[in-house]
Design an enzyme around this catalytic site. Sequence first.
Site, PDB file in Angstrom:
ATOM      1  N   MET A 266       0.734  -1.236   0.014  1.00  0.00           N
ATOM      2  CA  MET A 266      -0.036  -0.063   0.276  1.00  0.00           C
ATOM      3  C   MET A 266       0.828   1.217  -0.032  1.00  0.00           C
ATOM      4  O   MET A 266       1.649   1.427   0.767  1.00  0.00           O
ATOM      5  CB  MET A 266      -1.018   0.012   1.164  1.00  0.00           C
ATOM      6  CG  MET A 266      -1.645   0.986   1.563  1.00  0.00           C
ATOM      7  SD  MET A 266      -3.038   1.361   0.017  1.00  0.00           S
ATOM      8  CE  MET A 266      -3.224   3.139  -0.290  1.00  0.00           C
ATOM      9  N   GLU A 267       0.491   2.073  -0.948  1.00  0.00           N
ATOM     10  CA  GLU A 267       1.304   3.263  -1.160  1.00  0.00           C
ATOM     11  C   GLU A 267       1.034   4.651  -0.361  1.00  0.00           C
ATOM     12  O   GLU A 267       1.351   5.613  -0.484  1.00  0.00           O
ATOM     13  CB  GLU A 267       0.831   3.817  -2.631  1.00  0.00           C
ATOM     14  CG  GLU A 267      -0.437   4.409  -2.907  1.00  0.00           C
ATOM     15  CD  GLU A 267      -1.522   3.543  -3.537  1.00  0.00           C
ATOM     16  OE1 GLU A 267      -1.518   2.302  -3.054  1.00  0.00           O
ATOM     17  OE2 GLU A 267      -2.444   3.865  -3.873  1.00  0.00           O
ATOM     18  N   GLU A 301       4.527   0.771  -5.569  1.00  0.00           N
ATOM     19  CA  GLU A 301       4.036   1.678  -4.594  1.00  0.00           C
ATOM     20  C   GLU A 301       4.737   2.930  -4.791  1.00  0.00           C
ATOM     21  O   GLU A 301       4.214   4.093  -4.519  1.00  0.00           O
ATOM     22  CB  GLU A 301       4.307   1.009  -3.444  1.00  0.00           C
ATOM     23  CG  GLU A 301       3.751  -0.342  -3.246  1.00  0.00           C
ATOM     24  CD  GLU A 301       2.357  -0.531  -3.641  1.00  0.00           C
ATOM     25  OE1 GLU A 301       1.515   0.527  -3.541  1.00  0.00           O
ATOM     26  OE2 GLU A 301       1.748  -1.439  -4.216  1.00  0.00           O
ATOM     27  N   HIS A 304       3.331   5.458  -7.224  1.00  0.00           N
ATOM     28  CA  HIS A 304       2.035   5.860  -6.724  1.00  0.00           C
ATOM     29  C   HIS A 304       2.364   7.404  -6.010  1.00  0.00           C
ATOM     30  O   HIS A 304       1.226   8.077  -6.012  1.00  0.00           O
ATOM     31  CB  HIS A 304       1.346   4.981  -5.752  1.00  0.00           C
ATOM     32  CG  HIS A 304       0.349   3.947  -6.349  1.00  0.00           C
ATOM     33  ND1 HIS A 304      -0.531   4.401  -7.293  1.00  0.00           N
ATOM     34  CD2 HIS A 304       0.160   2.646  -5.812  1.00  0.00           C
ATOM     35  CE1 HIS A 304      -1.281   3.225  -7.511  1.00  0.00           C
ATOM     36  NE2 HIS A 304      -0.747   2.271  -6.705  1.00  0.00           N
TER      37      HIS A 304
END
Length: 881
Positions: A266-267, A301, A304
């Site tokens: 998750m970024e 990630e 992002h």
Amino acid sequence: MKNVQVNAIHLKDYIAPSFLVNHVDLEFILEPKKTIVTSWLKLTRNPDVGGPLVLDGDELRLLSIKVDGKLLETSKYAQDNSSLTVDGLPDTCVLEIKTEIDPALNTQLEGLYLSGGNFCTQCEAEGFRRITFYPDRPDVMATYTVTMHADLKSHPVLLSNGNLIDQGVGKNGKHWARWHDPFPKPCYLFALVAGDLACYEDSYHSGSGQDVALKIFVEHGNEDKCAYAMDALKRSMRWDEERFGLEYDLSIFNIVAVSDFNMGAMENKSLNIFNSKCVLASSDTATDLEFERIEAIVAHEYFHNWTGNRVTCRDWFQLSLKEGLTVYRDQEFTSDMRSAPVKRIQDVRTLRARQFPEDAGPLSHPIRPETYIEINNFYTATIYEKGAEVIRMMQEILGRDGFRKGVDLYFERHDNQAVTCEDFVVAMEDANDVDLKHFRLWYSQAGTPEVDTTWSYDEVNKSFTLNLTQYTPVAHGQEGKRPLHIPMTVGLVGRDGKDLPLILEGEEGKQGETSKTLRFDQEQQSFTFISVDQCPVPSINRNFSSPIKLSTTYSDDDLRFLMENDSDAFSRWDASQNYATRLVLRMVKTIQEGTELEYDSNYAQALARNIADETLDPAFLAQMLSLPSIDYVAEQMQVADFAAVDQARTFLKAGIARELYEQFLELYMCGKENTAYSPDAVSAGKRAIRNVALGFLGTLKNDPKGLDLIVGQYEVSDNMTDRMAALTLLASMEGEVGEKALKSFEQRYSHDTLVMDKWFAVQAISKIPDTLGQVKNLLTHPAFSYKNPNKVRALIGSFTGANPAKFHADNGEGYRFLADSIIHLNGINPQVASRLLSPLGGWRRMDGNHQKMMKAELQRILDTENLSKDVFEVASKSLAR
Ligand code: TRP
Ligand code: ZN
């Protein structure tokens, strides 16, 4: 269906938020079973929108609300189980809300939860509402200041987004830290970590001279498995500067690895949280493919930060705006770091294996969906992988420079904004002065276009005509498909194997290129090439220029010719896949008719000529020699018969192994290296081809030499790639050899939870007669846990999703097992439960008996009490449409 709230959300209902949040102050008093969260929201009424302030909340205990410091009476607000509504607020105010949450009880792994005793968060898509009441939607962007208090001894590391601005030691063994993130962000990018973690450090010096501290936090004892991820991070940072002119924007970048995580990573702004599987690697614990995956996810990630964070999505229907674009960027990164053709081949394999079936099945949706019940169900192969293909087609149409100009304009216009897919396309148009009106249909129309091709050569006029017809099947819920704008790259291969110059009729006088991208945008279109001095074999959709299903009139000879001569590596590989698929399908027919199987040696001979070609990259050759999967072949049948496909494919593989026995032995022996393991692409390619050769040898029953090589490799290899390749072959052998290897592996790696996942998976995909019995036994193994998504995917997911011949067993036990697992997981982790469901959605493609059993299991799932929205949406759509 019982106790399910079904509330579909529609894109057409979008309205801007009634209040904007300028700044968020958060305070956490972290305790496993009782964490107190206080938020101070600096609110401003959105002048364009009326109505009360509606905050989202899920499983929160509200303790108090204050407006500008004054306690709000209970009559001034209303609460239900998913929202908190406050009416009569002034146009600007500070709203203070105190809530209590229970991270220890949070097995959904959304919001604030514990993983191995450490606190961590996962807020995308709608997890922030499980931490505090908030307008949990990506178009509300605010700066954040976060203060956390925790026990110093058990949780010495305290992290959040942005910069550490203050910290101290408190009373009773507590300490605290305060972080400030200067960039406005939606709450889904908020993150917090508190734990006892080791730190692996490095630094990066940017093109413009900024120094960035890079830190990877892992459980103690894993420090020696961070070097590869760190290296990948630094290469990603450099690459984004060089390719897109995008630099990092803070002086610190943190990655935290956790064991319990719903997805890959998750970024969160400057605090990426990763599934430990996507960070940790050493030669003894990770395979080459895993190294490659780590490199790609670290890059994804990181990328992002610009495509997702600096410019984010207005609403979740725009998810592909950030995901499709970021996948495209990470694919480009990998092709620059490794072999571009091999990367393209791998990506097309994934697209065909996951996205095409999705798009042909009950969950088909466009890359910009129009409705959903649970957004977590829309983190799909369509949004990600097809989304990336749509971006790639734009770059194919506009050229690399034109595409770059569009990206530059997109950032110039939309930095710090929450925008739509439409804004991206408009930036591409404006920067290039082109009209992409027709192209936009890719965003709203679901389904995989099917393209039929025929061709003819005019001996007299020396011209070659390619006739293309496109058709997109009616996907569920979408009638009346229109023709798409398809960029179709083609070449003409002459009899000597060399590309002919291409001059389109009407473009006389132009210098002929040898590959050309045609604009194919009508239902039927013909393209004529002139001055074609001999009858060529056309090479169509080179480098997979568009995500379509191609149907051609190639003869077997044509396919062999392309397998040996096509200058486009992708198309060369695709000819091989095409040919092998044909052969397997012919054999399936023979099996179904009950006649004797016959082996056709022409395919093996074409492979042999590839093996003999020393100019070929070993990694590419490994792809050429890898047969299409059972699933892929079964997809091409009206009624899928997995058992027959498995049998035919095995027969073909064994036939090739017998015929090219000497070649495989030689590939295996000559590729042997005496240097120490290195995960780089060239070394990985050499291991890949050796292991492919070993795989062929392993199909030969009663071949003591092959078996010796496999057992030997298992025992002496110095790296997980080779060890795992051998173990995979041994695990499918009945009796002592297989059992012995599995036992030894278990003993060797019982301390390493990530490696044990491989041990579970390899048994779940085994071909031994009672694989399901073995899987059920493993559910009670001490290393297995339903609460850990990696474990569930390794054992249950591998059996139901990667062992089709076993899963579809005629007695229906595979279906029953999957339904039982989903019903159990529904109460623990709905996201994981729902993601396991898709194999049952394929019932329409089975025979009547299998259909009946699969539908019955879907119904049994739907009859479960307290079914989550996640499982309800997928199960009901799978059954109904
Ligand atoms: N944005 C993440 C990515 O693409 C995806 C993701 C990670 C996610 N964890 C999630 C999405 C949990 C939904 C729920 O890298
Ligand atoms: Zn992503």
